[in-house]
Write a protein that holds these residues in place. Sequence first.
Motif, PDB file in Angstrom:
ATOM      1  N   PRO A 103       3.317   7.412  -6.506  1.00 45.42           N
ATOM      2  CA  PRO A 103       3.485   6.333  -5.527  1.00 45.42           C
ATOM      3  C   PRO A 103       2.775   6.656  -4.217  1.00 45.42           C
ATOM      4  N   GLY A 104       2.293   5.628  -3.560  1.00 50.91           N
ATOM      5  CA  GLY A 104       1.642   5.808  -2.282  1.00 50.91           C
ATOM      6  C   GLY A 104       0.151   6.037  -2.369  1.00 50.91           C
ATOM      7  N   VAL A 105      -0.365   6.229  -3.577  1.00 51.16           N
ATOM      8  CA  VAL A 105      -1.797   6.430  -3.748  1.00 51.16           C
ATOM      9  C   VAL A 105      -2.436   5.059  -3.926  1.00 51.16           C
ATOM     10  N   PRO A 106      -3.374   4.679  -3.057  1.00 52.44           N
ATOM     11  CA  PRO A 106      -3.964   3.345  -3.162  1.00 52.44           C
ATOM     12  C   PRO A 106      -4.838   3.213  -4.407  1.00 52.44           C
ATOM     13  N   SER A 107      -4.736   2.080  -5.057  1.00 52.21           N
ATOM     14  CA  SER A 107      -5.576   1.793  -6.212  1.00 52.21           C
ATOM     15  C   SER A 107      -6.774   0.971  -5.740  1.00 52.21           C
ATOM     16  N   PRO A 108      -7.827   0.879  -6.546  1.00 53.62           N
ATOM     17  CA  PRO A 108      -9.010   0.132  -6.123  1.00 53.62           C
ATOM     18  C   PRO A 108      -8.737  -1.341  -5.812  1.00 53.62           C
ATOM     19  N   ILE A 109      -7.757  -1.950  -6.468  1.00 54.96           N
ATOM     20  CA  ILE A 109      -7.492  -3.368  -6.226  1.00 54.96           C
ATOM     21  C   ILE A 109      -6.793  -3.577  -4.881  1.00 54.96           C
ATOM     22  N   ASP A 110      -6.206  -2.529  -4.315  1.00 57.25           N
ATOM     23  CA  ASP A 110      -5.537  -2.665  -3.019  1.00 57.25           C
ATOM     24  C   ASP A 110      -6.488  -3.071  -1.912  1.00 57.25           C
ATOM     25  N   MET A 111      -7.772  -2.762  -2.080  1.00 63.53           N
ATOM     26  CA  MET A 111      -8.751  -3.111  -1.051  1.00 63.53           C
ATOM     27  C   MET A 111      -9.040  -4.614  -1.038  1.00 63.53           C
ATOM     28  N   TYR A 112      -8.741  -5.298  -2.124  1.00 59.76           N
ATOM     29  CA  TYR A 112      -9.124  -6.700  -2.265  1.00 59.76           C
ATOM     30  C   TYR A 112      -7.935  -7.657  -2.281  1.00 59.76           C
ATOM     31  N   VAL A 113      -6.766  -7.218  -1.854  1.00 56.66           N
ATOM     32  CA  VAL A 113      -5.573  -8.059  -1.914  1.00 56.66           C
ATOM     33  C   VAL A 113      -5.749  -9.321  -1.077  1.00 56.66           C
ATOM     34  N   TYR A 114      -6.292  -9.190   0.131  1.00 49.42           N
ATOM     35  CA  TYR A 114      -6.456 -10.351   1.003  1.00 49.42           C
ATOM     36  C   TYR A 114      -7.511 -11.306   0.439  1.00 49.42           C
ATOM     37  N   VAL A 115      -8.564 -10.765  -0.117  1.00 47.33           N
ATOM     38  CA  VAL A 115      -9.607 -11.608  -0.707  1.00 47.33           C
ATOM     39  C   VAL A 115      -9.052 -12.363  -1.916  1.00 47.33           C
TER      40      VAL A 115
END
Length: 70
Positions: free
Chosen positions: A37-49
């Motif tokens: 937990p707490g480790v960002p996944s690649p999709i976390d960068m695109y949540v707003y998009v």
Amino acid sequence: MKTINKLVSAFFLFIAFMGNAQKTIVIDDPTVQGVGPGVPSPIDMYVYVLGAVAILFIAFYTKKYKSQKI
């Protein structure tokens, strides 16, 4: 007919909850990266998009079906 719809909806809701019932695996080894937990996944960068695209799709299809007057 309404009872069947409620039963089917309840069944799918139950299946969805059971499908998401998974344990989080935590490894305390500092050499392993990207696990836990707490480790960002690649999709976390695109949540707003992705959220903006979803809103655009909703607006587009709402306007499309509203103009057809189904």
